[in-house]
Enzyme design. Structure first.
Site, short mmCIF file in Angstrom:
data_model
loop_
_atom_site.label_atom_id
_atom_site.label_comp_id
_atom_site.label_asym_id
_atom_site.label_seq_id
_atom_site.Cartn_x
_atom_site.Cartn_y
_atom_site.Cartn_z
N LYS A 1 -5.54 -0.89 -4.14
CA LYS A 1 -4.87 -2.06 -3.55
C LYS A 1 -5.50 -2.40 -2.19
CE LYS A 1 -0.34 -1.70 -2.62
NZ LYS A 1 -0.10 -1.93 -1.17
N SER A 2 -5.70 -1.40 -1.35
CA SER A 2 -6.26 -1.67 -0.02
C SER A 2 -7.65 -2.27 -0.13
CB SER A 2 -6.35 -0.36 0.77
OG SER A 2 -5.08 0.15 1.02
N GLN B 1 -3.53 -1.03 8.88
CA GLN B 1 -3.32 -2.48 8.83
C GLN B 1 -3.53 -3.09 10.21
OE1 GLN B 1 0.56 -3.10 7.11
NE2 GLN B 1 -0.10 -2.45 5.08
N ARG C 1 7.01 1.94 -4.86
CA ARG C 1 6.75 3.39 -4.88
C ARG C 1 8.04 4.20 -5.05
NH1 ARG C 1 1.32 3.05 -4.32
NH2 ARG C 1 0.59 1.62 -2.71
N ARG D 1 10.08 -6.30 7.82
CA ARG D 1 9.11 -5.34 8.36
C ARG D 1 8.53 -5.79 9.70
NH1 ARG D 1 5.25 -3.54 3.58
NH2 ARG D 1 4.65 -2.01 5.15
N GLY E 1 2.70 -6.22 2.90
CA GLY E 1 2.45 -6.01 4.33
C GLY E 1 0.97 -6.07 4.66
N SER F 1 -2.03 3.10 12.18
CA SER F 1 -1.90 2.06 11.16
C SER F 1 -3.24 1.41 10.85
CB SER F 1 -0.90 0.99 11.63
OG SER F 1 -1.00 -0.14 10.78
N ASP G 1 1.48 6.67 1.77
CA ASP G 1 2.18 6.03 0.66
C ASP G 1 2.61 7.02 -0.42
OD1 ASP G 1 1.91 3.53 1.84
OD2 ASP G 1 -0.02 3.15 0.87
C1 S3P Z 1 -2.58 -0.03 4.07
C2 S3P Z 1 -2.24 0.79 5.11
C3 S3P Z 1 -0.99 1.56 5.15
C4 S3P Z 1 -0.34 1.67 3.78
C5 S3P Z 1 -0.35 0.38 3.02
C6 S3P Z 1 -1.75 -0.14 2.85
C7 S3P Z 1 -3.82 -0.81 4.16
O1 S3P Z 1 -0.10 0.90 6.03
O2 S3P Z 1 0.99 2.13 3.91
O3 S3P Z 1 0.22 0.55 1.73
O4 S3P Z 1 -4.30 -1.32 3.13
O5 S3P Z 1 -4.36 -0.90 5.28
P1 S3P Z 1 -0.19 1.16 7.62
O6 S3P Z 1 -1.56 0.93 8.00
O7 S3P Z 1 0.71 0.16 8.26
O8 S3P Z 1 0.30 2.57 7.79
#
Ligand code: S3P
Length: 455
Positions: free
Chosen positions: A30-31, A178, A409, A131, A103, A176, A334
């Protein structure tokens, strides 16, 4: 017979049955899928992606990019083509951008939009709207973007980007990926160097893929002098011309975690999970399961598009409880819900430390796991940033109806536990599973698992 879909009437039930056997290719990561679409959109020319996750989250990113003037074409399952517009070349959207449950889409898009001198409105479902967005709003505001957000910190939000974005040097207050990625993507649009320091390493797909597309990225020791020597500074040089680069998305270790834990818990099982991304910033669950006594064998280690991958063979195992150190949290953030299901069946006590971040995911996962396990007859203690699980040393009672709380999840984790419990476990609504693991019930069915709409 057609396989049951995740969405079938919402409710899904998992029941104990025979051993799980066979091979299951987990959906694309997914990422990496989100990042592949976004970076391809910023390259000049056409990028071909294979193995793209076609879950709802990634489809929201694809739709958002289309609203921003990018041509995104799906040729075949997993095979997509993106005609990039170049760094800074996105167009003002013709509509509110709806990001569903994602997110990652929301935070990374804020980074992209920060460098464009127009306004866009981003929103999402009830989970996403609850969130925190302040974690990206603060650094992107310092770079020159402006935001109007619900309550200052929540979606819906309006972002107004800036054609003259300023570079920044930012130390992440929370671990994080993200937030790190949002700043690096914004930094692509600013002149000079933008850097992010992360005290604990988080998933590094953005920096790897930026390099793959020809950006200048430096990763160095940030000299934080912490015990693990883990602090890293990632620096991007802004305003490059990105070149299209083919991407083959590996299987998602976070999605593979569900069949893997199911096979560990269901007596007599042996399954193969091919082509899993083994990037060390993602494999904390597998390290922990091995410490608990799981029979996991990695074979055919290789590289795919700048990411390490391998095949995994999982055999049913008797597990023992462990203490999971807080430093490991970012590499398995996750996976705590599904690890909690393994811990519920293990001999002895498992403790998760330093996991307050779980309260800010698609649901408050600490609370959801604690409540769900208690309903299944497992003794748990929930702390402000910890969880203690007293393993049953065999089959938990189960027999509960769990609220999935719009959290894929949580939904999949309790279905996995239902395969190993004395009595079936139901979830009220499996539709959220579509975000990351389309047709989870059907895929698990091919291994012999009994998951489906309630009779
Ligand atoms: C992700 C980072 C994680 C993870 C999310 C995907 C990403 O979140 O929980 O499912 O793709 O960068 P955080 O970076 O906010 O911890």
């Amino acid at each position: 017979m057609t396989q049951p879909k995740n969405t079938a009437n919402g409710k899904l039930t998992a029941r104990r049955g025979g051993p799980l056997q066979g091979s299951l290719t987990a959906p694309g990561d997914k990422s990496i899928s989100h990042r592949a679409l976004m970076l391809a959109a910023l390259a000049v020319g056409e990028t071909a992606i294979t193995g793209l996750l076609e879950g709802d989250d990634v489809r929201h990113t694809a739709a958002a990019l289309r609203h921003l003037g990018v041509t995104v074409v799906r040729d075949n399952p997993g095979a997509w083509r993106i005609n990039g517009v170049g760094v800074g070349g996105l167009l003002p959207p013709d509509t509110v951008i709806e990001l569903g449950n994602s997110g990652t889409a929301a935070r990374l898009l804020c980074g992209l939009l920060a460098g464009h001198g127009f306004s866009a409105v981003l929103t999402g479902d009830a989970s996403l709207r609850s969130r925190p967005m302040g974690r990206v709003i603060a650094p992107l505001t310092a770079m020159g973007a402006t935001f109007q957000a619900e309550g200052g910190d929540r979606m819906p939000l309006t972002i107004t980007g800036n054609d003259n974005l300023r570079p920044t040097a930012y130390t992440l207050p929370v671990a994080s990926a993200q937030v790190k990625s949002a700043i690096l993507l914004a930094g692509l649009h600013a002149p000079g160097e933008t850097s992010v320091v992360e005290p604990t390493p988080t998933r590094d797909h953005t920096e790897r893929m930026l390099g793959h597309f020809g950006a200048e990225v430096r990763v160095e020791d940030a000299g934080l002098g912490n015990d693990s020597g883990a602090g890293r500074r990632i620096t991007i040089t802004g305003q490059p011309e990105l070149a299209p680069a083919a991407i083959a998305v590996p299987a998602d270790p976070s999605s593979a975690a569900f069949p893997a834990v199911a096979a560990l818990l269901v007596e007599g099982s042996e399954i193969t999970l091919p082509g899993i991304c083994t990037n060390p910033t993602r494999t904390g669950l597998y390290t922990t399961l091995a410490e608990m006594g799981a029979a996991l064998t990695w074979t055919d280690e290789r590289e795919q598009g700048g990411e390490p991958v391998a095949d995994l063979v999982v055999r049913a195992s008797s597990l023992t409880g462990v203490e999971v150190p807080s430093e490991r949290a970012p590499s398995m953030i996750d996976e705590y819900p599904v690890l909690a299901m393994a811990a519920a069946c293990a001999e002895g006590v498992t403790v998760f430390q330093g996991v307050e971040e779980l309260r800010h995911k698609e649901s408050d996962r600490l609370a959801a796991v604690a409540a769900g396990l208690a309903a299944c007859g497992v003794a748990v203690e929930e702390g402000p940033d910890s969880l203690t699980i007293h393993g049953s040393g065999g089959r938990p009672n189960g027999g509960a109806a769990i609220e999935a709380a719009l959290d894929h999840r949580i939904a999949m984790s309790f279905l996995v536990l239902g395969l190993a419990s004395e009595k079936p476990i139901s979830i009220d609504d499996g539709s959220s599973i579509e975000t990351s693991f389309p047709d989870f019930a059907g895929a698990m069915g091919t291994l012999g698992a009994d998951i489906g709409p309630d009779a």
